[in-house]
Write a protein that holds these residues in place. Sequence first.
Motif, PDB file in Angstrom:
ATOM      1  N   ASP A   1       0.864  -1.193   0.000  1.00  0.00           N
ATOM      2  CA  ASP A   1       0.000   0.000   0.000  1.00  0.00           C
ATOM      3  C   ASP A   1       0.894   1.234   0.000  1.00  0.00           C
ATOM      4  N   LEU A   2       0.675   2.090  -1.024  1.00  0.00           N
ATOM      5  CA  LEU A   2       1.492   3.295  -1.194  1.00  0.00           C
ATOM      6  C   LEU A   2       0.862   4.542  -0.609  1.00  0.00           C
ATOM      7  N   ASN A   3      -0.446   4.475  -0.319  1.00  0.00           N
ATOM      8  CA  ASN A   3      -1.148   5.699   0.112  1.00  0.00           C
ATOM      9  C   ASN A   3      -0.807   6.877  -0.794  1.00  0.00           C
ATOM     10  N   GLU A   4      -0.880   6.653  -2.115  1.00  0.00           N
ATOM     11  CA  GLU A   4      -0.773   7.704  -3.138  1.00  0.00           C
ATOM     12  C   GLU A   4       0.655   8.233  -3.327  1.00  0.00           C
ATOM     13  N   ALA A   5       1.665   7.513  -2.820  1.00  0.00           N
ATOM     14  CA  ALA A   5       3.018   8.110  -2.776  1.00  0.00           C
ATOM     15  C   ALA A   5       3.751   8.127  -4.107  1.00  0.00           C
ATOM     16  N   TRP A   6       3.380   7.238  -5.047  1.00  0.00           N
ATOM     17  CA  TRP A   6       4.171   7.132  -6.272  1.00  0.00           C
ATOM     18  C   TRP A   6       3.574   7.958  -7.415  1.00  0.00           C
ATOM     19  N   SER A   7       4.474   8.381  -8.309  1.00  0.00           N
ATOM     20  CA  SER A   7       4.050   8.951  -9.591  1.00  0.00           C
ATOM     21  C   SER A   7       3.832   7.780 -10.558  1.00  0.00           C
ATOM     22  N   PHE A   8       3.338   8.100 -11.755  1.00  0.00           N
ATOM     23  CA  PHE A   8       3.162   7.033 -12.743  1.00  0.00           C
ATOM     24  C   PHE A   8       4.525   6.428 -13.111  1.00  0.00           C
TER      25      PHE A   8
ATOM     26  N   GLU B   1      -1.941  -1.503  -3.830  1.00  0.00           N
ATOM     27  CA  GLU B   1      -3.012  -0.634  -3.316  1.00  0.00           C
ATOM     28  C   GLU B   1      -2.618   0.834  -3.464  1.00  0.00           C
ATOM     29  N   GLN B   2      -3.464   1.560  -4.124  1.00  0.00           N
ATOM     30  CA  GLN B   2      -3.408   3.022  -4.249  1.00  0.00           C
ATOM     31  C   GLN B   2      -1.990   3.569  -4.457  1.00  0.00           C
ATOM     32  N   PRO B   3      -1.332   3.149  -5.562  1.00  0.00           N
ATOM     33  CA  PRO B   3       0.006   3.709  -5.805  1.00  0.00           C
ATOM     34  C   PRO B   3      -0.028   5.188  -6.167  1.00  0.00           C
ATOM     35  N   LEU B   4      -1.061   5.622  -6.887  1.00  0.00           N
ATOM     36  CA  LEU B   4      -1.103   6.975  -7.453  1.00  0.00           C
ATOM     37  C   LEU B   4      -2.050   7.875  -6.655  1.00  0.00           C
TER      38      LEU B   4
END
Length: 370
Positions: free
Chosen positions: A196-203, A222-225
């Motif tokens: 789970d990244l909690n939105e931390a990565w860019s594409f 889970e939720q990379p972007l």
Amino acid sequence: MPAALVRSVETFIVDIPLRRVHKLSRAVLTHQSYLIVRLTTADGVQGIGEATVPGGPWWSGESVEAMRALFLNHIAPLLDGRDIFSANAIMAEIDQVAYANAALKSAVETALLDATARTLSIPMSGLFGGRIADALPVLWVLATGELEADVAEAQAKIDAGLHRRFKIKVGRGDPGDDARRAVETASAIGCPCSIDLNEAWSFADSTRALAVLDGSGVDILEQPLPRADLPGLADLARRSSLAIMADESACSTTDMISVIRERAASYVSLKISKAGGPSRMLAIARMAQAAGINLFGGTALDSSIGTAANLQCCSTLPLAGGTELFMPLLLADDILEEPLIYRDFCVEVPSGVGLGVTIDDAKLRHYERK
Ligand code: MUC
Ligand code: MG
């Protein structure tokens, strides 16, 4: 049906320490805070609900402090003297008074439904048509940030018969390094794992990491972007053998329409706190189910109270991915008289009336913020 009127409402902010530091991509937790809402009817029946945001305002902008102020000034007056059998009408009025604030609305609806079910002498799951499972598989979240510590923790959980699926929290370091750590952790444990990244990565971060993750023991991403980037999630889903799970991207029924339209995910993480309560969480679930998206019982790091409420809801759904309702075991103490039961890699759905749990008042006072 005779009316059951709300006689009083109380709130408690509690801060409960964790057994170990829990590292998410944008928050490091040593304790978790909760806003507990308790209402009492004229007949003396109580209903409790919990508002949780994992690790503070970074997740949704909500905080226990702001929720309490909003509740006391704008929502508590709406509850005074109201019939608990009118939860839908009351929640619609609250929407007119307060925009957003899903976690607070979840606590209020949960307290109303808990009191309703207790008045009817049935478990809360009975209000949603009844449960289809009495125990649900539960994964453990590894979040020390250290490979060796995560592997040792996972091994202890497996040996104790508690968990045999794990979610690894990543996103604080270099994406390639984080992906390699996750793959090594999964391979050392020998159990299926999600990250789970909690939105931390860019594409670009995500495609680089997927080159490492594809074909490994990590099977769910889970939720990379960032939550709004549904086309990005859909693109990743097409490129990768990992299943994409929407969490922050799927907080409402409106969000769910977009997730389905964009084909952005094959799993959705369901949580009463981000949805605004049990009814809305179940509505999101039914939309996902109709679209062929797998249902997963998520957590906002809820205490045993919020966990019991999520269990009452999740037990009525055909979950395909189990749950991550693990948090009561990470908290250093419980504020219930009887803790929830974790065994055989599952968590049991409480069988008593309402939420099926009872607050230990002495513990509540002990952890209440002074
Ligand atoms: C989240 O985003 O999934 C769930 C488990 C955990 O460690 O953090 C939460 C929030
Ligand atoms: Mg998540």
